[in-house]
Design a protein around this motif. Structure first.
Motif, PDB file in Angstrom:
ATOM      1  N   LEU A  93      -1.800  -3.837   2.782  1.00  0.00           N
ATOM      2  CA  LEU A  93      -2.702  -3.473   3.877  1.00  0.00           C
ATOM      3  C   LEU A  93      -2.135  -2.307   4.685  1.00  0.00           C
ATOM      4  O   LEU A  93      -2.869  -1.382   5.061  1.00  0.00           O
ATOM      5  CB  LEU A  93      -2.931  -4.679   4.798  1.00  0.00           C
ATOM      6  N   VAL A  94      -0.832  -2.355   4.954  1.00  0.00           N
ATOM      7  CA  VAL A  94      -0.189  -1.260   5.699  1.00  0.00           C
ATOM      8  C   VAL A  94      -0.300   0.043   4.909  1.00  0.00           C
ATOM      9  O   VAL A  94      -0.608   1.106   5.474  1.00  0.00           O
ATOM     10  CB  VAL A  94       1.289  -1.594   5.985  1.00  0.00           C
ATOM     11  N   SER A  95      -0.075  -0.035   3.598  1.00  0.00           N
ATOM     12  CA  SER A  95      -0.169   1.166   2.756  1.00  0.00           C
ATOM     13  C   SER A  95      -1.578   1.741   2.771  1.00  0.00           C
ATOM     14  O   SER A  95      -1.765   2.957   2.847  1.00  0.00           O
ATOM     15  CB  SER A  95       0.235   0.822   1.314  1.00  0.00           C
ATOM     16  N   VAL A  96      -2.581   0.854   2.709  1.00  0.00           N
ATOM     17  CA  VAL A  96      -3.974   1.302   2.734  1.00  0.00           C
ATOM     18  C   VAL A  96      -4.288   2.001   4.050  1.00  0.00           C
ATOM     19  O   VAL A  96      -4.931   3.060   4.074  1.00  0.00           O
ATOM     20  CB  VAL A  96      -4.934   0.110   2.522  1.00  0.00           C
ATOM     21  N   TRP A  97      -3.807   1.438   5.161  1.00  0.00           N
ATOM     22  CA  TRP A  97      -4.076   2.037   6.468  1.00  0.00           C
ATOM     23  C   TRP A  97      -3.368   3.378   6.628  1.00  0.00           C
ATOM     24  O   TRP A  97      -3.948   4.331   7.160  1.00  0.00           O
ATOM     25  CB  TRP A  97      -3.660   1.082   7.585  1.00  0.00           C
ATOM     26  N   VAL A  98      -2.120   3.458   6.181  1.00  0.00           N
ATOM     27  CA  VAL A  98      -1.383   4.730   6.259  1.00  0.00           C
ATOM     28  C   VAL A  98      -2.091   5.792   5.431  1.00  0.00           C
ATOM     29  O   VAL A  98      -2.268   6.943   5.868  1.00  0.00           O
ATOM     30  CB  VAL A  98       0.071   4.548   5.786  1.00  0.00           C
ATOM     31  N   SER A  99      -2.523   5.399   4.231  1.00  0.00           N
ATOM     32  CA  SER A  99      -3.228   6.339   3.353  1.00  0.00           C
ATOM     33  C   SER A  99      -4.561   6.760   3.966  1.00  0.00           C
ATOM     34  O   SER A  99      -4.934   7.935   3.921  1.00  0.00           O
ATOM     35  CB  SER A  99      -3.461   5.685   1.985  1.00  0.00           C
ATOM     36  N   ILE A 112      -5.478   6.769   7.222  1.00  0.00           N
ATOM     37  CA  ILE A 112      -5.261   7.606   8.405  1.00  0.00           C
ATOM     38  C   ILE A 112      -4.854   9.016   7.998  1.00  0.00           C
ATOM     39  O   ILE A 112      -5.313  10.011   8.575  1.00  0.00           O
ATOM     40  CB  ILE A 112      -4.190   6.974   9.323  1.00  0.00           C
ATOM     41  N   THR A 113      -3.984   9.105   6.987  1.00  0.00           N
ATOM     42  CA  THR A 113      -3.566  10.419   6.488  1.00  0.00           C
ATOM     43  C   THR A 113      -4.755  11.187   5.922  1.00  0.00           C
ATOM     44  O   THR A 113      -4.921  12.383   6.171  1.00  0.00           O
ATOM     45  CB  THR A 113      -2.488  10.266   5.398  1.00  0.00           C
ATOM     46  N   ALA A 114      -5.586  10.481   5.152  1.00  0.00           N
ATOM     47  CA  ALA A 114      -6.763  11.123   4.552  1.00  0.00           C
ATOM     48  C   ALA A 114      -7.717  11.646   5.623  1.00  0.00           C
ATOM     49  O   ALA A 114      -8.281  12.739   5.499  1.00  0.00           O
ATOM     50  CB  ALA A 114      -7.484  10.141   3.643  1.00  0.00           C
ATOM     51  N   ILE A 115      -7.890  10.883   6.693  1.00  0.00           N
ATOM     52  CA  ILE A 115      -8.797  11.293   7.772  1.00  0.00           C
ATOM     53  C   ILE A 115      -8.216  12.483   8.537  1.00  0.00           C
ATOM     54  O   ILE A 115      -8.907  13.474   8.799  1.00  0.00           O
ATOM     55  CB  ILE A 115      -9.062  10.123   8.728  1.00  0.00           C
ATOM     56  N   ASN A 133      -8.168  19.754   5.005  1.00  0.00           N
ATOM     57  CA  ASN A 133      -7.289  20.472   4.085  1.00  0.00           C
ATOM     58  C   ASN A 133      -7.037  19.561   2.886  1.00  0.00           C
ATOM     59  O   ASN A 133      -6.059  18.814   2.851  1.00  0.00           O
ATOM     60  CB  ASN A 133      -5.979  20.842   4.783  1.00  0.00           C
ATOM     61  N   ILE A 134      -7.929  19.627   1.904  1.00  0.00           N
ATOM     62  CA  ILE A 134      -7.858  18.717   0.767  1.00  0.00           C
ATOM     63  C   ILE A 134      -6.568  18.869  -0.036  1.00  0.00           C
ATOM     64  O   ILE A 134      -5.952  17.862  -0.407  1.00  0.00           O
ATOM     65  CB  ILE A 134      -9.096  18.898  -0.136  1.00  0.00           C
ATOM     66  N   PRO A 135      -6.086  20.091  -0.336  1.00  0.00           N
ATOM     67  CA  PRO A 135      -4.812  20.206  -1.067  1.00  0.00           C
ATOM     68  C   PRO A 135      -3.646  19.531  -0.341  1.00  0.00           C
ATOM     69  O   PRO A 135      -2.845  18.835  -0.963  1.00  0.00           O
ATOM     70  CB  PRO A 135      -4.605  21.726  -1.166  1.00  0.00           C
ATOM     71  N   LYS A 136      -3.559  19.734   0.977  1.00  0.00           N
ATOM     72  CA  LYS A 136      -2.501  19.075   1.745  1.00  0.00           C
ATOM     73  C   LYS A 136      -2.693  17.560   1.703  1.00  0.00           C
ATOM     74  O   LYS A 136      -1.721  16.798   1.596  1.00  0.00           O
ATOM     75  CB  LYS A 136      -2.505  19.568   3.198  1.00  0.00           C
ATOM     76  N   ASN A 137      -3.939  17.121   1.777  1.00  0.00           N
ATOM     77  CA  ASN A 137      -4.259  15.698   1.716  1.00  0.00           C
ATOM     78  C   ASN A 137      -3.755  15.099   0.411  1.00  0.00           C
ATOM     79  O   ASN A 137      -3.171  14.008   0.397  1.00  0.00           O
ATOM     80  CB  ASN A 137      -5.777  15.505   1.830  1.00  0.00           C
ATOM     81  N   ILE A 138      -3.969  15.814  -0.699  1.00  0.00           N
ATOM     82  CA  ILE A 138      -3.530  15.318  -2.002  1.00  0.00           C
ATOM     83  C   ILE A 138      -2.012  15.154  -2.033  1.00  0.00           C
ATOM     84  O   ILE A 138      -1.491  14.128  -2.507  1.00  0.00           O
ATOM     85  CB  ILE A 138      -3.986  16.280  -3.120  1.00  0.00           C
ATOM     86  N   ILE A 175       2.948   9.356  -0.063  1.00  0.00           N
ATOM     87  CA  ILE A 175       2.797   8.041   0.561  1.00  0.00           C
ATOM     88  C   ILE A 175       2.656   6.941  -0.488  1.00  0.00           C
ATOM     89  O   ILE A 175       3.331   5.908  -0.434  1.00  0.00           O
ATOM     90  CB  ILE A 175       1.581   8.028   1.505  1.00  0.00           C
ATOM     91  N   ILE A 176       1.775   7.173  -1.463  1.00  0.00           N
ATOM     92  CA  ILE A 176       1.544   6.161  -2.494  1.00  0.00           C
ATOM     93  C   ILE A 176       2.800   5.951  -3.340  1.00  0.00           C
ATOM     94  O   ILE A 176       3.135   4.810  -3.708  1.00  0.00           O
ATOM     95  CB  ILE A 176       0.348   6.558  -3.384  1.00  0.00           C
ATOM     96  N   SER A 177       3.522   7.030  -3.648  1.00  0.00           N
ATOM     97  CA  SER A 177       4.751   6.919  -4.446  1.00  0.00           C
ATOM     98  C   SER A 177       5.797   6.071  -3.717  1.00  0.00           C
ATOM     99  O   SER A 177       6.428   5.198  -4.322  1.00  0.00           O
ATOM    100  CB  SER A 177       5.317   8.307  -4.736  1.00  0.00           C
TER     101      SER A 177
END
Length: 221
Positions: free
Chosen positions: A85-91, A93-96, A101-106, A112-114
């Protein structure tokens, strides 16, 4: 008219704080048109959705911990659910926050996922699946996305070349694991490294001038 003593500027319109430093303003409001309009953030625009999402996360975490306490024989599995759940929220929030800036988002999402996957693998007595399969595959898909999405959105090369380089360098990292011999399955990592080398070589050959110009600008050389 109100004034910010810190910024030494006069502010027109009805505001409680300075739009520059967010400090308190001195003076009285005037009946004038607001120069700096208030723009609602994504969180305010979708306030109800995020409230529901927070409630659902709390319910899932609470139920998992409660069931884990009631059935302790299977280990502390609720910690993995909370970690997920924490990982999903961090991901999320980062995405939002990086949505413009989609490249930076990627790049942020890959990092984060790694990290989350390595921690998950470590907490489950380290089977090595995170670095043998998931992270190399994640890097390959990230590089493919980085090559396709900017073309679809018609972004300029200088807007995303730095992130493409970072992702390519990150994709070569599995080579270290191969060389020190900690991988039982090396094929996903070999594919990832090969894809990264091809990607970086393409950038150097066809976009070398743009890369050097961008690096000079970023590093203030």
């Amino acid at each position: 008219m109100k004034k910010c003593e810190k910024c030494k500027v006069n502010i027109i319109g009805k505001r409680e704080s300075c739009p520059l430093c967010q400090g308190f303003l001195l003076g009285r409001d005037e009946e004038q048109e607001e120069i700096f309009p208030r723009i609602s953030s994504v969180y305010k625009l979708h306030n109800l959705f995020f409230r529901i999402l927070i409630l659902v996360s709390i319910v899932i975490a609470t139920l998992s911990v409660t069931l884990n306490i009631m059935i302790p024989q299977r280990g502390a599995w609720s910690l993995f659910i909370i970690g997920g759940l924490v990982s999903v929220w961090v991901s999320l929030i980062t995405a939002i926050n990086k949505r413009n800036n989609i490249p930076k988002n990627i790049v942020y999402q890959v990092v984060i996922i790694s990290i989350a996957l390595v921690l998950w693998d470590y907490m489950t007595n380290w089977k090595g699946w995170s670095i043998e399969y998931i992270i190399p595959i994640l890097c390959v898909f990230a590089m493919i996305s980085m090559a396709i999405i900017p073309k679809i959105l018609k972004l300029k090369m200088e807007d995303y070349i730095l992130y493409l380089i970072i992702d390519g360098v990150f994709g070569i990292a599995p080579l270290i694991f191969i060389l020190i011999g900690i991988l039982d399955v090396i094929y996903p990592s070999l594919i990832c490294v090969a894809t990264s080398i091809i990607s970086l070589s393409t950038i150097l050959i066809f976009e070398g001038d743009s890369m050097r110009a961008e690096m000079k600008k970023r590093l203030h050389l």
